[in-house]
Scaffold this active site. Structure first.
Site, PDB file in Angstrom:
ATOM      1  N   GLU A   1     -21.226  -1.185  -5.183  1.00 11.49           N
ATOM      2  CA  GLU A   1     -21.768   0.177  -4.991  1.00 11.49           C
ATOM      3  C   GLU A   1     -21.179   1.096  -6.060  1.00 11.49           C
ATOM      4  O   GLU A   1     -19.975   1.166  -6.238  1.00 11.49           O
ATOM      5  CB  GLU A   1     -21.442   0.697  -3.585  1.00 11.49           C
ATOM      6  CG  GLU A   1     -21.833   2.152  -3.333  1.00 11.49           C
ATOM      7  CD  GLU A   1     -23.300   2.451  -3.625  1.00 11.49           C
ATOM      8  OE1 GLU A   1     -24.169   1.843  -3.002  1.00 11.49           O
ATOM      9  OE2 GLU A   1     -23.569   3.309  -4.517  1.00 11.49           O
TER      10      GLU A   1
ATOM     11  N   GLY B   1     -23.959   3.881   1.651  1.00 12.72           N
ATOM     12  CA  GLY B   1     -25.064   4.297   2.522  1.00 12.72           C
ATOM     13  C   GLY B   1     -26.265   4.795   1.741  1.00 12.72           C
ATOM     14  O   GLY B   1     -27.347   4.947   2.306  1.00 12.72           O
ATOM     15  N   GLY B   2     -26.080   5.081   0.459  1.00  9.08           N
ATOM     16  CA  GLY B   2     -27.209   5.426  -0.414  1.00  9.08           C
ATOM     17  C   GLY B   2     -27.914   6.728  -0.068  1.00  9.08           C
ATOM     18  O   GLY B   2     -27.330   7.654   0.491  1.00  9.08           O
ATOM     19  N   THR B   3     -29.192   6.762  -0.398  1.00  7.53           N
ATOM     20  CA  THR B   3     -29.983   7.988  -0.309  1.00  7.53           C
ATOM     21  C   THR B   3     -30.112   8.495   1.121  1.00  7.53           C
ATOM     22  O   THR B   3     -29.847   9.667   1.402  1.00  7.53           O
ATOM     23  CB  THR B   3     -31.403   7.726  -0.868  1.00  7.53           C
ATOM     24  OG1 THR B   3     -31.289   7.124  -2.154  1.00  7.53           O
ATOM     25  CG2 THR B   3     -32.205   9.002  -0.966  1.00  7.53           C
ATOM     26  N   CYS B   4     -30.538   7.628   2.022  1.00  9.05           N
ATOM     27  CA  CYS B   4     -30.831   8.061   3.397  1.00  9.05           C
ATOM     28  C   CYS B   4     -29.637   8.799   3.997  1.00  9.05           C
ATOM     29  O   CYS B   4     -29.764   9.889   4.535  1.00  9.05           O
ATOM     30  CB  CYS B   4     -31.200   6.844   4.245  1.00  9.05           C
ATOM     31  SG  CYS B   4     -31.392   7.224   5.988  1.00  9.05           S
TER      32      CYS B   4
ATOM     33  N   HIS C   1     -46.800  12.461  32.766  1.00  4.69           N
ATOM     34  CA  HIS C   1     -47.130  13.887  32.638  1.00  4.69           C
ATOM     35  C   HIS C   1     -45.860  14.726  32.846  1.00  4.69           C
ATOM     36  O   HIS C   1     -45.068  14.410  33.730  1.00  4.69           O
ATOM     37  CB  HIS C   1     -48.162  14.278  33.696  1.00  4.69           C
ATOM     38  CG  HIS C   1     -48.417  15.754  33.732  1.00  4.69           C
ATOM     39  ND1 HIS C   1     -49.174  16.400  32.779  1.00  4.69           N
ATOM     40  CD2 HIS C   1     -47.975  16.709  34.593  1.00  4.69           C
ATOM     41  CE1 HIS C   1     -49.193  17.694  33.070  1.00  4.69           C
ATOM     42  NE2 HIS C   1     -48.473  17.915  34.156  1.00  4.69           N
TER      43      HIS C   1
HETATM   44  C1  FAD Z   1     -34.896  14.272   0.593  1.00 10.98           C
HETATM   45  C2  FAD Z   1     -35.284  12.940   1.144  1.00 10.98           C
HETATM   46  C3  FAD Z   1     -35.616  12.815   2.476  1.00 10.98           C
HETATM   47  C4  FAD Z   1     -35.969  11.586   2.995  1.00 10.98           C
HETATM   48  N1  FAD Z   1     -36.301  11.508   4.311  1.00 10.98           N
HETATM   49  C5  FAD Z   1     -36.675  10.318   4.826  1.00 10.98           C
HETATM   50  C6  FAD Z   1     -37.004  10.205   6.202  1.00 10.98           C
HETATM   51  O1  FAD Z   1     -36.955  11.177   6.951  1.00 10.98           O
HETATM   52  N2  FAD Z   1     -37.341   8.990   6.689  1.00 10.98           N
HETATM   53  C7  FAD Z   1     -37.383   7.877   5.878  1.00 10.98           C
HETATM   54  O2  FAD Z   1     -37.696   6.795   6.365  1.00 10.98           O
HETATM   55  N3  FAD Z   1     -37.082   7.960   4.566  1.00 10.98           N
HETATM   56  C8  FAD Z   1     -36.730   9.146   4.024  1.00 10.98           C
HETATM   57  N4  FAD Z   1     -36.391   9.212   2.699  1.00 10.98           N
HETATM   58  C9  FAD Z   1     -36.426   7.986   1.876  1.00 10.98           C
HETATM   59  C10 FAD Z   1     -35.188   7.138   2.145  1.00 10.98           C
HETATM   60  O3  FAD Z   1     -34.038   7.916   1.961  1.00 10.98           O
HETATM   61  C11 FAD Z   1     -35.149   5.901   1.254  1.00 10.98           C
HETATM   62  O4  FAD Z   1     -36.397   5.267   1.323  1.00 10.98           O
HETATM   63  C12 FAD Z   1     -34.060   4.978   1.752  1.00 10.98           C
HETATM   64  O5  FAD Z   1     -32.815   5.563   1.524  1.00 10.98           O
HETATM   65  C13 FAD Z   1     -34.139   3.561   1.204  1.00 10.98           C
HETATM   66  O6  FAD Z   1     -33.309   3.392   0.166  1.00 10.98           O
HETATM   67  P1  FAD Z   1     -32.863   1.989  -0.408  1.00 10.98           P
HETATM   68  O7  FAD Z   1     -32.344   1.073   0.641  1.00 10.98           O
HETATM   69  O8  FAD Z   1     -33.946   1.482  -1.240  1.00 10.98           O
HETATM   70  O9  FAD Z   1     -31.664   2.416  -1.360  1.00 10.98           O
HETATM   71  P2  FAD Z   1     -30.827   3.741  -1.467  1.00 10.98           P
HETATM   72  O10 FAD Z   1     -30.554   4.327  -0.151  1.00 10.98           O
HETATM   73  O11 FAD Z   1     -31.436   4.619  -2.495  1.00 10.98           O
HETATM   74  O12 FAD Z   1     -29.444   3.180  -1.992  1.00 10.98           O
HETATM   75  C14 FAD Z   1     -29.296   2.555  -3.220  1.00 10.98           C
HETATM   76  C15 FAD Z   1     -27.820   2.431  -3.504  1.00 10.98           C
HETATM   77  O13 FAD Z   1     -27.652   1.646  -4.666  1.00 10.98           O
HETATM   78  C16 FAD Z   1     -26.629   2.207  -5.460  1.00 10.98           C
HETATM   79  N5  FAD Z   1     -26.865   1.768  -6.840  1.00 10.98           N
HETATM   80  C17 FAD Z   1     -27.913   2.084  -7.618  1.00 10.98           C
HETATM   81  N6  FAD Z   1     -27.811   1.457  -8.812  1.00 10.98           N
HETATM   82  C18 FAD Z   1     -26.678   0.743  -8.770  1.00 10.98           C
HETATM   83  C19 FAD Z   1     -26.020  -0.100  -9.699  1.00 10.98           C
HETATM   84  N7  FAD Z   1     -26.553  -0.365 -10.889  1.00 10.98           N
HETATM   85  N8  FAD Z   1     -24.838  -0.639  -9.337  1.00 10.98           N
HETATM   86  C20 FAD Z   1     -24.291  -0.408  -8.111  1.00 10.98           C
HETATM   87  N9  FAD Z   1     -24.881   0.373  -7.199  1.00 10.98           N
HETATM   88  C21 FAD Z   1     -26.063   0.941  -7.512  1.00 10.98           C
HETATM   89  C22 FAD Z   1     -26.790   3.699  -5.249  1.00 10.98           C
HETATM   90  O14 FAD Z   1     -25.580   4.390  -5.527  1.00 10.98           O
HETATM   91  C23 FAD Z   1     -27.148   3.764  -3.780  1.00 10.98           C
HETATM   92  O15 FAD Z   1     -26.025   3.903  -2.969  1.00 10.98           O
HETATM   93  C24 FAD Z   1     -36.000  10.438   2.153  1.00 10.98           C
HETATM   94  C25 FAD Z   1     -35.648  10.546   0.808  1.00 10.98           C
HETATM   95  C26 FAD Z   1     -35.300  11.786   0.300  1.00 10.98           C
HETATM   96  C27 FAD Z   1     -34.924  11.867  -1.141  1.00 10.98           C
END
Ligand code: FAD
Length: 468
Positions: free
Chosen positions: A33, A38-41, A440
Site C-alpha cells: 500500500e 482502505g483506499g478511496t472508499c 406498512h
Molecule cells: C467522492 C466519492 C464518493 C464515492 N461514494 C461511493 C458510494 O457511496 N458507494 C460506492 O459504492 N462507491 C462510492 N465511490 C466509489 C468507491 O469509493 C470506489 O469504487 C471503491 O473505493 C473501490 O475502490 P478499489 O477497491 O478499486 O480501490 P481503492 O479504494 O481506490 O484503493 C486503491 C488503493 O491502492 C493504492 N495504490 C494505488 N496504486 C498503488 C501502487 N502503485 N502501489 C501501492 N499501492 C497503490 C491506493 O493508495 C489505494 O489505497 C465513491 C468515490 C468517490 C471518489
C-alpha cells in the site's frame, strides 16, 4: 528478492479481503500500500462523504424545524471544523481498522510504498523486489482532471482535497453535474455555501433517465443551488480572491465567479505508473486494465480487481470482484462478472437507488416492456416524514415477466431498491413481488402497488407524433 505465494497491490475494497482469504488458506502473502489503508472508499470516497451528507441532512432538517413543529432558537449555523472532525473520526475508524487487521494478519507482510512491476512475476517496492506466481492488482483510481485553460494557475479541489476543508466556502463552483458533484454540491449548500453546478450536457447525471435528471435538478434548484446545463467550461482564472469561469453556453451568463472550485468530472485508474508494460499487462484506451469474466488479465497469474479494471466503479463492485476471484481460486465455485446486475445509489437527499436497466436502455433493447411509476407524494411513509420529492419506477419484460430495472428516487430509495434487486437475482416473475405482503408504513410497501398497475411502455410522445 523475496518469494511469496501471492502479492496484493493496493488495499482498496478487494485487496484486504482477498489477502485475508489467501493468507487464511496457508499462502504467504505480500500486501503493498502506497497511501492510506482502505483506499478511496474509506478515506476520500463513500465513508467520509456519506458522513458529511449526514451532517448536511441534520442541518437541513433543523432548518425545516417549523415544518415539524419545533424551533431551534435562531439560525442554524454549521461549524465546519466539527463537521470535519466527525468525518475524520468515522473515516479514521475504518482506516485504522483496515491497517490494524492487515498488519496483524498471519502468513503475510505489509509493505508501505509504491509498487511497480519489473517483470510479469516481480514487483518492486522501494529497494525490495518481491516475486510471486500470483499477483492481484487493486490500485483503484483518482479524480480525473480535464485539460482546461488556466486550471493550472488556480487552486482547485478534488474529492480528495475536499476532505481537508474545515471552513465554509463562500461560493463553491462545481464542475461536473454527475454523482460526485451533486453529492458535494447539495451538502455544501446545506452547510451554508452558495453553490453553482456547471454541467456540459443538457441535463444532470446524463446516464440516468431524463425524468430522474429533471426531478434531481428540481429539488436541488428548490434548495437554492444554481444549475448551469449545456455549459462548457472554456477556461478559469483568478481575479482578486475569486475564481472566474468562462462558459460556452446558450443560456445564462458567460462568466461566473466563485470563491472555490471543485473538479468533479470523473475518475481515472491508477495504472499509469505501475510498470504494466514491463509485465505485458494490457490496458484499454482509457487506461483501464483489460480483464476477462473472471478478472484475469491477459498475463497468466495476474488479476485486476476494483475500479482499475473498468468493470465497475463502486465499493460493492470491487468487493464483488474479490468474491469472484476468491470463489474461482480457492472455493472451486465458478463465479463471473457477468452474473452481477448493475446496482448503485446516488446519495443526494432524497437518494436515488438504481438496479438493472434504465428506461432508455430498455427502449433501446427493443423488447416489449411494461412500466409502473408512483410519485413519492403518493407514498404515505414519505408524506408522514415530510419528504415527498421524487418517484419510484419499475420496468418489466412483457413476455418473460422478469423485472428489467428500477429507479427509486425518494426517501429510503437506496434501501427499498434491494427488494427489486433481489427479485431480479432470483429471476422471479414480477408477480411474486406483486403478491408479497409488505410492511406498512414503509416505502417498500408500494412496490407491490406499482407492480399491480403496470402499463405498456410506449414510445415517447415526440417519436409517436414523428411516426404519425
Ligand atoms: C467522492 C466519492 C464518493 C464515492 N461514494 C461511493 C458510494 O457511496 N458507494 C460506492 O459504492 N462507491 C462510492 N465511490 C466509489 C468507491 O469509493 C470506489 O469504487 C471503491 O473505493 C473501490 O475502490 P478499489 O477497491 O478499486 O480501490 P481503492 O479504494 O481506490 O484503493 C486503491 C488503493 O491502492 C493504492 N495504490 C494505488 N496504486 C498503488 C501502487 N502503485 N502501489 C501501492 N499501492 C497503490 C491506493 O493508495 C489505494 O489505497 C465513491 C468515490 C468517490 C471518489
Amino acid at each position: 528478492m523475496t518469494d511469496y505465494d501471492s502479492i496484493v497491490i493496493g488495499t482498496g475494497q478487494a485487496g484486504p479481503a482477498l489477502a485475508r482469504r489467501l493468507a487464511g488458506s496457508g499462502m504467504q502473502v505480500a500486501i503493498i500500500e502506497r497511501g492510506r489503508f482502505g483506499g478511496t472508499c474509506v478515506n476520500t470516497g463513500c465513508t467520509p462523504t456519506k458522513t458529511l451528507v449526514a451532517s448536511a441532512y441534520a442541518a437541513h432538517v433543523a432548518r425545516r424545524g417549523a415544518d415539524y413543529g419545533f424551533a431551534t432558537g435562531g439560525d442554524v449555523r454549521v461549524d465546519m471544523k466539527r463537521v470535519k472532525a466527525r468525518k475524520d473520526y468515522v473515516a479514521g475508524l475504518s482506516n485504522r481498522g483496515v491497517e490494524r487487521s492487515l498488519k496483524s494478519l498471519e502468513n503475510s507482510r505489509v509493505y508501505e510504498g509504491h509498487a511497480r512491476f519489473v517483470s510479469p512475476r516481480e514487483v518492486q517496492v522501494g529497494t525490495e523486489i518481491l516475486r510471486s506466481d500470483r499477483i492481484f492488482i487493486n490500485v483503484g483510481g483518482r479524480a480525473a482532471v480535464p485539460e482546461i485553460p488556466g486550471l493550472d494557475q488556480v487552486e482547485y479541489l478534488t474529492n480528495s482535497t475536499m476532505m481537508d476543508v474545515d471552513f465554509l466556502p463562500r461560493h463553491l463552483l462545481v464542475l461536473g453535474g454527475s454523482y460526485i458533484g451533486l453529492e458535494f454540491g447539495q451538502m455544501y449548500r446545506r452547510f451554508g455555501s452558495e453553490v453553482t453546478i456547471v454541467e456540459i450536457g443538457p441535463r444532470l447525471i446524463p446516464r440516468e433517465d431524463a425524468d430522474v435528471s429533471e426531478a434531481v435538478a428540481g429539488f436541488l434548484g428548490r434548495e437554492g443551488l444554481t444549475i448551469r446545463l449545456g455549459a462548457k467550461c472554456l477556461g478559469v482564472s483568478k481575479r482578486g480572491d475569486e475564481i472566474v469561469m468562462r462558459l460556452d453556453c446558450r443560456e445564462g451568463a458567460a462568466e461566473i465567479r466563485g470563491s472555490h472550485l471543485l473538479i468533479a468530472t470523473g475518475r481515472r485508474p491508477n495504472t499509469d505508473d505501475l510498470g504494466l508494460e514491463r509485465a505485458g499487462v494490457k490496458t484499454d484506451s482509457r487506461d483501464f486494465i483489460v480483464v476477462d469474466n473472471e478478472l484475469r488479465t491477459n498475463v497468466p497469474g495476474i488479476w485486476a480487481l476494483g475500479d482499475c479494471n473498468g468493470r465497475g466503479a463502486f465499493t460493492h463492485t470491487s468487493w464483488n470482484d474479490f468474491e469472484i476471484v476468491a470463489a474461482n481460486l480457492l472455493d472451486g465455485d465458478h463465479r463471473r462478472v457477468s452474473d452481477r446486475i448493475p446496482a448503485y445509489a446516488l446519495y443526494t437527499d432524497p437518494p436515488l437507488g438504481r438496479a438493472g436497466m434504465t428506461e432508455a436502455e430498455v427502449r433501446k433493447s427493443g423488447r416489449r416492456a411494461l412500466v409502473g411509476k408512483i410519485a413519492m407524494e403518493d407514498v404515505s411513509r414519505a408524506f408522514e416524514k415530510g419528504e415527498t420529492e421524487g418517484f419510484m419506477k419499475i420496468l418489466v419484460d412483457t413476455d418473460t415477466k422478469e423485472i428489467l430495472g428500477a429507479s427509486f428516487l425518494g426517501t429510503s430509495g437506496d434501501e427499498a431498491i434491494h427488494c427489486v434487486l433481489d427479485a431480479m437475482y432470483a429471476k422471479a416473475p414480477y408477480t411474486v413481488l406483486q403478491r408479497a405482503m409488505h410492511i406498512h408504513p414503509t416505502v417498500s410497501e408500494f412496490i407491490p402497488t406499482i407492480l399491480g398497475d403496470l402499463a405498456p411502455l410506449r414510445e415517447p410522445a415526440s417519436q409517436r407524433s414523428a411516426a404519425a
